[in-house]
Design a protein around this motif. Structure first.
Motif, PDB file in Angstrom:
ATOM      1  N   ALA A 261       9.838 -13.912  -1.153  1.00 41.36           N
ATOM      2  CA  ALA A 261       8.901 -13.085  -1.908  1.00 41.36           C
ATOM      3  C   ALA A 261       9.583 -12.508  -3.131  1.00 41.36           C
ATOM      4  N   SER A 262       8.792 -12.270  -4.144  1.00 43.18           N
ATOM      5  CA  SER A 262       9.244 -11.544  -5.313  1.00 43.18           C
ATOM      6  C   SER A 262       8.978 -10.067  -5.053  1.00 43.18           C
ATOM      7  N   GLY A 263       9.990  -9.244  -5.276  1.00 44.57           N
ATOM      8  CA  GLY A 263       9.831  -7.806  -5.076  1.00 44.57           C
ATOM      9  C   GLY A 263      10.022  -7.064  -6.385  1.00 44.57           C
ATOM     10  N   ASP A 264       9.089  -6.167  -6.679  1.00 40.70           N
ATOM     11  CA  ASP A 264       9.201  -5.361  -7.881  1.00 40.70           C
ATOM     12  C   ASP A 264       8.935  -3.909  -7.503  1.00 40.70           C
ATOM     13  N   GLY A 265       9.399  -3.011  -8.341  1.00 41.71           N
ATOM     14  CA  GLY A 265       9.214  -1.592  -8.074  1.00 41.71           C
ATOM     15  C   GLY A 265      10.099  -0.771  -8.989  1.00 41.71           C
ATOM     16  N   ASP A 266      10.321   0.470  -8.602  1.00 39.84           N
ATOM     17  CA  ASP A 266      11.140   1.387  -9.391  1.00 39.84           C
ATOM     18  C   ASP A 266      12.607   1.234  -9.005  1.00 39.84           C
ATOM     19  N   PHE A 267      13.193   0.091  -9.366  1.00 40.66           N
ATOM     20  CA  PHE A 267      14.610  -0.163  -9.147  1.00 40.66           C
ATOM     21  C   PHE A 267      15.102  -1.060 -10.276  1.00 40.66           C
ATOM     22  N   PRO A 268      16.399  -0.997 -10.590  1.00 44.97           N
ATOM     23  CA  PRO A 268      16.910  -1.785 -11.715  1.00 44.97           C
ATOM     24  C   PRO A 268      16.897  -3.280 -11.423  1.00 44.97           C
ATOM     25  N   GLY A 269      16.619  -4.051 -12.463  1.00 43.79           N
ATOM     26  CA  GLY A 269      16.727  -5.494 -12.371  1.00 43.79           C
ATOM     27  C   GLY A 269      15.518  -6.227 -11.852  1.00 43.79           C
TER      28      GLY A 269
ATOM     29  N   VAL B 155       6.562  -3.596  -4.356  1.00 39.97           N
ATOM     30  CA  VAL B 155       5.410  -4.479  -4.189  1.00 39.97           C
ATOM     31  C   VAL B 155       5.970  -5.878  -3.982  1.00 39.97           C
ATOM     32  N   LEU B 156       5.578  -6.503  -2.876  1.00 45.22           N
ATOM     33  CA  LEU B 156       6.047  -7.844  -2.544  1.00 45.22           C
ATOM     34  C   LEU B 156       4.954  -8.871  -2.818  1.00 45.22           C
ATOM     35  N   THR B 157       5.348  -9.958  -3.460  1.00 48.88           N
ATOM     36  CA  THR B 157       4.445 -11.078  -3.707  1.00 48.88           C
ATOM     37  C   THR B 157       5.037 -12.308  -3.030  1.00 48.88           C
ATOM     38  N   PRO B 158       4.453 -12.734  -1.909  1.00 51.51           N
ATOM     39  CA  PRO B 158       4.977 -13.902  -1.197  1.00 51.51           C
ATOM     40  C   PRO B 158       4.911 -15.158  -2.063  1.00 51.51           C
TER      41      PRO B 158
ATOM     42  N   ILE C 146      12.517   2.444   5.675  1.00 48.76           N
ATOM     43  CA  ILE C 146      11.206   2.269   5.040  1.00 48.76           C
ATOM     44  C   ILE C 146      11.063   3.222   3.853  1.00 48.76           C
ATOM     45  N   GLN C 147      11.377   4.482   4.075  1.00 47.18           N
ATOM     46  CA  GLN C 147      11.215   5.486   3.013  1.00 47.18           C
ATOM     47  C   GLN C 147      12.137   5.199   1.835  1.00 47.18           C
ATOM     48  N   GLY C 148      13.403   4.915   2.125  1.00 51.17           N
ATOM     49  CA  GLY C 148      14.384   4.736   1.060  1.00 51.17           C
ATOM     50  C   GLY C 148      14.327   3.402   0.344  1.00 51.17           C
ATOM     51  N   HIS C 149      13.923   2.356   1.052  1.00 52.86           N
ATOM     52  CA  HIS C 149      13.968   1.015   0.465  1.00 52.86           C
ATOM     53  C   HIS C 149      12.614   0.447   0.058  1.00 52.86           C
ATOM     54  N   LEU C 150      11.529   1.003   0.578  1.00 50.51           N
ATOM     55  CA  LEU C 150      10.208   0.455   0.255  1.00 50.51           C
ATOM     56  C   LEU C 150       9.270   1.484  -0.367  1.00 50.51           C
ATOM     57  N   ILE C 151       9.183   2.676   0.219  1.00 51.61           N
ATOM     58  CA  ILE C 151       8.226   3.681  -0.243  1.00 51.61           C
ATOM     59  C   ILE C 151       8.697   4.365  -1.525  1.00 51.61           C
ATOM     60  N   ASN C 152       9.890   4.951  -1.512  1.00 48.91           N
ATOM     61  CA  ASN C 152      10.371   5.679  -2.698  1.00 48.91           C
ATOM     62  C   ASN C 152      10.424   4.801  -3.948  1.00 48.91           C
ATOM     63  N   PRO C 153      10.944   3.561  -3.837  1.00 41.17           N
ATOM     64  CA  PRO C 153      10.962   2.719  -5.047  1.00 41.17           C
ATOM     65  C   PRO C 153       9.638   2.001  -5.316  1.00 41.17           C
TER      66      PRO C 153
ATOM     67  N   ALA D 190       0.828  -1.213   0.000  1.00 45.68           N
ATOM     68  CA  ALA D 190       0.000   0.000   0.000  1.00 45.68           C
ATOM     69  C   ALA D 190       0.862   1.262   0.000  1.00 45.68           C
ATOM     70  N   HIS D 191       2.188   1.092   0.130  1.00 48.44           N
ATOM     71  CA  HIS D 191       3.127   2.212   0.205  1.00 48.44           C
ATOM     72  C   HIS D 191       2.746   3.166   1.335  1.00 48.44           C
ATOM     73  N   ASP D 192       2.428   2.573   2.490  1.00 51.29           N
ATOM     74  CA  ASP D 192       1.978   3.311   3.666  1.00 51.29           C
ATOM     75  C   ASP D 192       3.087   3.305   4.727  1.00 51.29           C
ATOM     76  N   ALA D 193       3.881   4.370   4.755  1.00 51.53           N
ATOM     77  CA  ALA D 193       5.036   4.442   5.659  1.00 51.53           C
ATOM     78  C   ALA D 193       4.628   4.368   7.124  1.00 51.53           C
ATOM     79  N   ASN D 194       3.540   5.004   7.499  1.00 47.13           N
ATOM     80  CA  ASN D 194       3.124   4.984   8.896  1.00 47.13           C
ATOM     81  C   ASN D 194       2.672   3.590   9.326  1.00 47.13           C
ATOM     82  N   ALA D 195       1.923   2.908   8.467  1.00 48.65           N
ATOM     83  CA  ALA D 195       1.496   1.548   8.792  1.00 48.65           C
ATOM     84  C   ALA D 195       2.696   0.614   8.863  1.00 48.65           C
ATOM     85  N   LEU D 196       3.678   0.818   7.991  1.00 50.24           N
ATOM     86  CA  LEU D 196       4.895   0.007   8.042  1.00 50.24           C
ATOM     87  C   LEU D 196       5.649   0.241   9.340  1.00 50.24           C
ATOM     88  N   ALA D 197       5.810   1.488   9.726  1.00 47.41           N
ATOM     89  CA  ALA D 197       6.524   1.792  10.966  1.00 47.41           C
ATOM     90  C   ALA D 197       5.823   1.158  12.163  1.00 47.41           C
TER      91      ALA D 197
END
Length: 107
Positions: free
Chosen positions: A75-83, A62-65, A52-59, A19-26
């Motif tokens: 989990a498979s992780g995808d987002g705005d990062f190379p590879g 999305v994790l798929t267990p 959280i901000q640098g490694h999950l929210i900004n990029p 959900a890209h929810d930093a507060n819920a993650l914290a």
């Protein structure tokens, strides 16, 4: 994908990440928690919020267990990062439905 049953804290981590929810993650992390990722350790609320901000929210990760056993989520992780997407192993220590330690490594 078959249904994977996750502990509440792990499910909350995945839901808040996707959900890209930093507060819920914290809120998933307990007092004094640590995160080990990319060869570095983040400890305490302020550093974990930075992670959280640098490694999950900004990029926009999305994790798929794909599997869960013995506190280890793959989990498979995808987002705005190379590879991406990339597979990760996330090893959780949980106490009272909160994550106390999280270690992440590529698989």
């Amino acid at each position: 994908m078959s249904d994977i049953t996750l502990p509440k804290a792990v499910d909350n981590f995945i839901t808040a990440t996707n959900a890209h929810d930093a507060n819920a993650l914290a809120a998933v992390f307990g007092d004094g928690a640590t995160v080990r990722d990319d060869g570095k350790t983040w400890a305490g609320e302020a550093e974990i919020r930075e992670w959280i901000q640098g490694h999950l929210i900004n990029p926009k990760v999305v994790l798929t267990p794909t599997s869960f056993a013995d506190d280890r989520l793959v989990a498979s992780g995808d987002g705005d990062f190379p590879g991406g997407p990339l597979s990760f192993a996330l090893v959780f220590d949980v106490e009272d439905d909160q994550v106390t330690n999280l270690a992440i490594e590529p698989v």
